[in-house]
Design an enzyme around this catalytic site. Structure first.
Site, short mmCIF file in Angstrom:
data_model
loop_
_atom_site.label_atom_id
_atom_site.label_comp_id
_atom_site.label_asym_id
_atom_site.label_seq_id
_atom_site.Cartn_x
_atom_site.Cartn_y
_atom_site.Cartn_z
N HIS A 120 -2.68 5.09 6.59
CA HIS A 120 -1.46 5.73 6.81
C HIS A 120 -1.25 7.06 6.36
CE1 HIS A 120 0.16 1.51 6.88
NE2 HIS A 120 -0.32 1.37 5.54
N CYS A 140 1.01 -1.27 -0.06
CA CYS A 140 -0.05 0.13 -0.05
C CYS A 140 0.78 1.33 0.01
CB CYS A 140 -0.70 -0.09 1.37
SG CYS A 140 -0.09 -0.24 2.66
N1 LIG Z 1 -3.84 -5.19 5.17
C1 LIG Z 1 -3.03 -4.10 4.51
O1 LIG Z 1 -3.05 -3.00 4.80
C2 LIG Z 1 -2.34 -4.62 3.39
C3 LIG Z 1 -1.87 -5.86 3.07
N2 LIG Z 1 -0.81 -6.11 2.04
C4 LIG Z 1 -0.25 -7.37 1.82
O2 LIG Z 1 -1.29 -8.36 1.46
C5 LIG Z 1 -1.06 -9.65 2.02
C6 LIG Z 1 -2.33 -10.14 2.67
O3 LIG Z 1 -2.45 -9.23 3.66
P1 LIG Z 1 -3.79 -9.24 4.32
O4 LIG Z 1 -5.12 -9.33 3.41
O5 LIG Z 1 -3.92 -7.83 5.21
O6 LIG Z 1 -3.91 -10.33 5.37
P2 LIG Z 1 -5.33 -10.94 6.07
O7 LIG Z 1 -4.66 -11.64 7.16
O8 LIG Z 1 -6.33 -9.93 6.50
O9 LIG Z 1 -5.64 -12.01 5.04
C7 LIG Z 1 -5.04 -13.32 4.74
C8 LIG Z 1 -5.90 -14.45 4.45
O10 LIG Z 1 -5.02 -15.47 4.05
C9 LIG Z 1 -5.59 -16.57 5.04
N3 LIG Z 1 -4.49 -17.66 4.80
C10 LIG Z 1 -3.57 -17.94 5.55
N4 LIG Z 1 -2.70 -18.93 5.38
C11 LIG Z 1 -2.98 -19.14 4.30
C12 LIG Z 1 -2.92 -20.11 3.08
N5 LIG Z 1 -1.97 -20.86 3.52
N6 LIG Z 1 -3.72 -20.45 1.95
C13 LIG Z 1 -4.68 -19.74 1.86
N7 LIG Z 1 -4.97 -18.65 2.58
C14 LIG Z 1 -4.36 -18.42 3.76
C15 LIG Z 1 -5.92 -15.93 6.16
O11 LIG Z 1 -6.71 -16.84 6.93
C16 LIG Z 1 -6.71 -14.56 5.81
O12 LIG Z 1 -7.94 -15.11 5.48
C17 LIG Z 1 0.16 -9.50 2.89
O13 LIG Z 1 1.40 -9.57 1.86
C18 LIG Z 1 0.00 -7.99 3.13
O14 LIG Z 1 1.40 -7.54 3.32
C19 LIG Z 1 -0.51 -4.95 1.08
C20 LIG Z 1 -1.38 -3.84 1.17
C21 LIG Z 1 -1.82 -3.57 2.43
O1 LIG Z 2 1.57 -1.12 5.95
C1 LIG Z 2 1.90 -2.00 5.13
O2 LIG Z 2 3.27 -2.02 5.14
P1 LIG Z 2 4.35 -1.54 5.69
O3 LIG Z 2 3.99 -1.90 7.40
O4 LIG Z 2 5.42 -2.23 5.19
O5 LIG Z 2 4.41 0.05 5.57
C2 LIG Z 2 1.20 -2.87 4.35
O6 LIG Z 2 -0.23 -2.31 4.18
C3 LIG Z 2 0.69 -4.11 5.12
O7 LIG Z 2 1.37 -3.98 6.32
P2 LIG Z 2 1.22 -5.08 7.70
O8 LIG Z 2 2.00 -6.31 7.36
O9 LIG Z 2 1.57 -4.14 8.66
O10 LIG Z 2 -0.41 -5.17 7.58
#
Ligand SMILES: NC(=O)C1=CN([C@@H]2O[C@H](COP(=O)(O)OP(=O)(O)OC[C@H]3O[C@@H](n4cnc5c(N)ncnc54)[C@H](O)[C@@H]3O)[C@@H](O)[C@H]2O)C=CC1
Ligand SMILES: O=C(OP(=O)(O)O)[C@H](O)COP(=O)(O)O
Length: 337
Positions: free
Chosen positions: A220, A140
């Site tokens: 953020h 993000c």
């Molecule tokens: N939440 C945020 O602010 C942001 C997250 N990201 C990235 O996106 C990715 C996902 O993050 P979120 O959606 O926030 O995480 P999250 O924890 O909300 O969602 C991840 C999902 O994957 C599931 N999961 C866990 N192990 C698994 C597996 N082996 N197979 C399939 N599903 C599985 C979890 O149960 C959960 O439902 C990470 O790489 C994170 O760094 C990127 C931008 C913003």
């Molecule tokens: O904020 C983010 O990246 P950052 O913590 O590396 O700045 C991503 O949106 C997800 O990070 P998280 O792993 O803290 O949910």
């Protein structure tokens, strides 16, 4: 129609599934989850086929009364492309499965850049991802920085970027995250990982970033200083940004003083989940002193990468060029506050 699989149906995955469903050239084959919970239930209510991500836990879905379409391998096999939205590090573990079924894969910003062929931001380097098998949609924060830097580099040239990123401690649903009463230098070392990450998009960029974490969940906030290659009037930069669909210039008249009112505005505007897919730049903050540009921008971490994932799907399949894909994604999602 492009058949899309979503592996990992959490914060990012569920939003990408909804956005993909809106696209005229894409269909969601299904979504994979590790266990039954409220998100699994709403996936089924929305009509998404649910696949079991972990074979040994598949029985838990039946016990919870949730119908499973099959194991995640079937989903990956059936799809033209898989969006991996699993937690950081799990995408790397899944890579071998995607290779086994010869399905191109998109990963998220939590994965290491060296896992993939290309790190991706639609506005900055769409073409680099065309026909690539493994592409990472950058985080993000990196997405937010890249969207601002791409037009500045094209219009004026960029000599140096200095950015301080005040990051939310966790997303609203992340009850285990913090801090709850502190302000953390995070990481305490400088530069933070964000600068090198932006360099995966622009390999010749000179950028230093400093990271912090604060007790907030909504968004953020970036404090940005960009030294341009020429002196530019602030009004020119405002005009340049106004032409970018994924940059929202917050007008003074709206009286939006922070992330709280931004989210309130998004909800009033009828945005799903109160999502803000655009960078939110305070128009009054855009200032120049000589060749130095300054601004503040808010980044909605849960949603700004969602349109980027949609565009990355078209890129890896060579289904559209950057302009066409961005225009379609923007129109279908309603991007452009
Ligand atoms: N939440 C945020 O602010 C942001 C997250 N990201 C990235 O996106 C990715 C996902 O993050 P979120 O959606 O926030 O995480 P999250 O924890 O909300 O969602 C991840 C999902 O994957 C599931 N999961 C866990 N192990 C698994 C597996 N082996 N197979 C399939 N599903 C599985 C979890 O149960 C959960 O439902 C990470 O790489 C994170 O760094 C990127 C931008 C913003
Ligand atoms: O904020 C983010 O990246 P950052 O913590 O590396 O700045 C991503 O949106 C997800 O990070 P998280 O792993 O803290 O949910």
């Amino acid at each position: 129609m492009i058949q899309v699989a979503i592996n990992g149906y959490g914060t990012i995955g569920k939003r990408v599934a909804d956005a993909v469903r809106e696209q005229p050239d894409m269909e969601v084959v299904g979504v994979a989850k590790t266990r039954p919970n409220f998100e699994a239930e709403t996936a089924l209510e929305k009509g998404f086929s649910l696949y079991a991500a972990i074979e040994e836990r598949a029985d838990q879905f039946a016990e919870a009364g949730l119908e499973i379409a099959g194991p995640v391998e079937d989903l990956v096999d059936e799809a033209d492309v898989v969006v991996d939205a699993t937690p950081s590090g799990i995408g790397a573990e899944n890579k071998a499965m995607y290779e086994e079924y010869d399905t191109p894969a998109l990963y998220q910003g939590g994965e290491d850049a060296d896992l993939v062929d290309v790190s991706f931001n639609a506005r900055s380097n769409f073409e680099d991802a065309v026909d690539a098998d493994h592409v990472r949609v950058v985080s993000c924060n990196t997405t937010g920085l890249s969207r601002v830097l791409a037009p500045l580099r094209e219009a004026y040239g960029v000599e140096k970027v200095r950015a301080t990123l005040v990051r939310r401690g966790g997303d609203p649903g992340q009850t285990s995250r913090g801090p709850i009463n502190d302000i953390l230098p995070n990481p305490v070392t400088i530069p933070s990982h964000h600068g090198p990450d932006v360099e995966t998009i622009f390999d010749d960029l000179d950028i230093d970033t400093l990271g912090m974490k604060v007790p907030a969940t909504l968004m953020h906030m970036h404090s940005l200083n960009v030294t341009l290659s020429e002196e530019v009037d602030a009004s020119e930069v405002r005009d340049l940004f106004a032409d970018e669909s994924r940059l929202f210039l917050i007008p003074e008249r709206m009286d939006i003083d922070g992330s709280g009112k931004l989210k309130e505005y998004a909800m009033d505007a009828g945005r799903p989940r109160g999502d803000i897919w655009e960078n939110c730049i305070w128009e009054e903050s855009i200032s120049t002193v000589g060749t130095d540009l300054y601004l503040f921008q808010g980044i909605h971490q849960e949603s700004d990468v969602v349109p980027e994932n949609v565009d990355a799907i078209r890129a890896v399949l060579g289904a559209a060029d950057a302009e066409e894909s961005i225009a379609t994604t923007d129109e279908t999602m309603g991007i452009g506050l």
